[in-house]
Design a protein around this motif. Structure first.
Motif, PDB file in Angstrom:
ATOM      1  N   LYS A  10      12.609 -12.721  10.425  1.00  0.00           N
ATOM      2  CA  LYS A  10      12.755 -14.021   9.277  1.00  0.00           C
ATOM      3  C   LYS A  10      14.181 -13.649   8.477  1.00  0.00           C
ATOM      4  O   LYS A  10      14.703 -14.519   7.912  1.00  0.00           O
TER       5      LYS A  10
ATOM      6  N   ALA B 109      17.525 -15.777   7.903  1.00  0.00           N
ATOM      7  CA  ALA B 109      17.726 -16.481   6.508  1.00  0.00           C
ATOM      8  C   ALA B 109      19.278 -15.934   6.319  1.00  0.00           C
ATOM      9  O   ALA B 109      19.986 -16.704   5.797  1.00  0.00           O
TER      10      ALA B 109
ATOM     11  N   TYR C 232      15.344 -24.244   5.254  1.00  0.00           N
ATOM     12  CA  TYR C 232      14.891 -22.738   5.251  1.00  0.00           C
ATOM     13  C   TYR C 232      16.306 -21.857   4.730  1.00  0.00           C
ATOM     14  O   TYR C 232      17.149 -22.206   5.297  1.00  0.00           O
ATOM     15  N   ALA C 233      15.713 -21.085   3.688  1.00  0.00           N
ATOM     16  CA  ALA C 233      16.991 -20.412   3.060  1.00  0.00           C
ATOM     17  C   ALA C 233      18.003 -21.219   2.790  1.00  0.00           C
ATOM     18  O   ALA C 233      19.255 -20.904   2.543  1.00  0.00           O
TER      19      ALA C 233
END
Length: 245
Positions: free
Chosen positions: A236, A240, A42-43
């Motif tokens: 979110k 991130a 993620y990210a």
């Protein structure tokens, strides 16, 4: 290298943008977890994700197996945990859609399996819980929120109630006298178990409604759902930023 785990609460049963490499159902000493531990990216960073209430959202706050969830995340390699919590606002400077990064917690729950240190022990263990949230992780969350310019209270007291019902006006008045700024149902024993397991732990709390007696009308699920839908995109983006900072 540190590995982050994200515990998604109400409104975050799945993490959009998470590239899943593996979904692991762990056999823990404390029974089944709420959902599979998801391993993914993620990210641009490796991360673990677990849906606290299951996916779909089906486990009430007082029935979450907090012990299994936290044990599984540490077993899977996590050393830092960000807990996403949907909360009600008690403090006058917190409005729906605002964030809070609490630094203290008061536990009003009862009957939950709240410790790993029980049963046939070699010795009694007491953990220091003076400051329940990790200071460095709180700073990272606060910095990420500030970069995006979101409204936030960068400290505060989380009052954790039993649920699943919402609180009475009298209960909120008592919590306000106790010094609580926000009210939720999932902050404990999660934070204490993280401490027992040696995990760095912090809460990203999204205000989704005014607490009982803090608005003119009644609290409706439609209003809460709308606030969650709007706020989770912000959540979110904060996550991130924390992972890439």
């Amino acid at each position: 290298m540190s590995k982050f785990a994200i515990i998604g609460g109400t409104g975050l049963t799945q993490l959009e943008g998470l590239t899943i490499r593996n979904a692991e159902m762990l056999d823990t000493p404390y029974g089944a977890t709420s959902s599979a531990v998801l391993h993914g990216m993620y990210a641009g960073r490796e991360v673990l994700f677990l849906a606290r209430h299951g996916h779909p959202h089906r486990i009430a706050p007082h029935q979450v197996n907090y012990r299994a969830n936290l044990w599984a995340l540490r077993h899977a390699g996590a050393d830092k945990v960000i807990s996403v919590n949907a909360v009600g606002s008690i403090a006058s400077d917190l409005e729906t859609g605002h964030f809070c990064v609490p630094d203290q917690i008061i536990d009003y729950t009862w009957g939950r399996e709240h410790t790993l240190f029980e049963g046939d022990l070699q010795h009694v263990t007491h953990v220091d819980f003076s400051y329940p949230y990790d200071a460095n992780l709180r700073k990272r969350l606060s910095a990420a929120i500030a970069v995006h310019g979101y409204s936030c209270k960068y400290h505060g007291v989380y009052g954790c109630t039993q649920g699943p019902r919402l609180e009475t006006v009298a209960e909120i008045k008592r919590m306000e006298r106790d010094g609580c700024d926000i009210v939720g149902m999932t902050g404990m024993p999660e934070a204490a178990l993280a401490r027992e397991l040696g995990l760095s732990y912090a809460s990203l709390a999204l205000v989704v409604n005014p607490a009982a007696g803090k608005s003119d009308g009644v609290i409706t699920m439609a209003q809460i759902d709308a606030a969650i839908k709007t706020g989770m995109d912000k959540v979110k983006s904060i996550l991130a930023r924390v992972l890439t900072a």
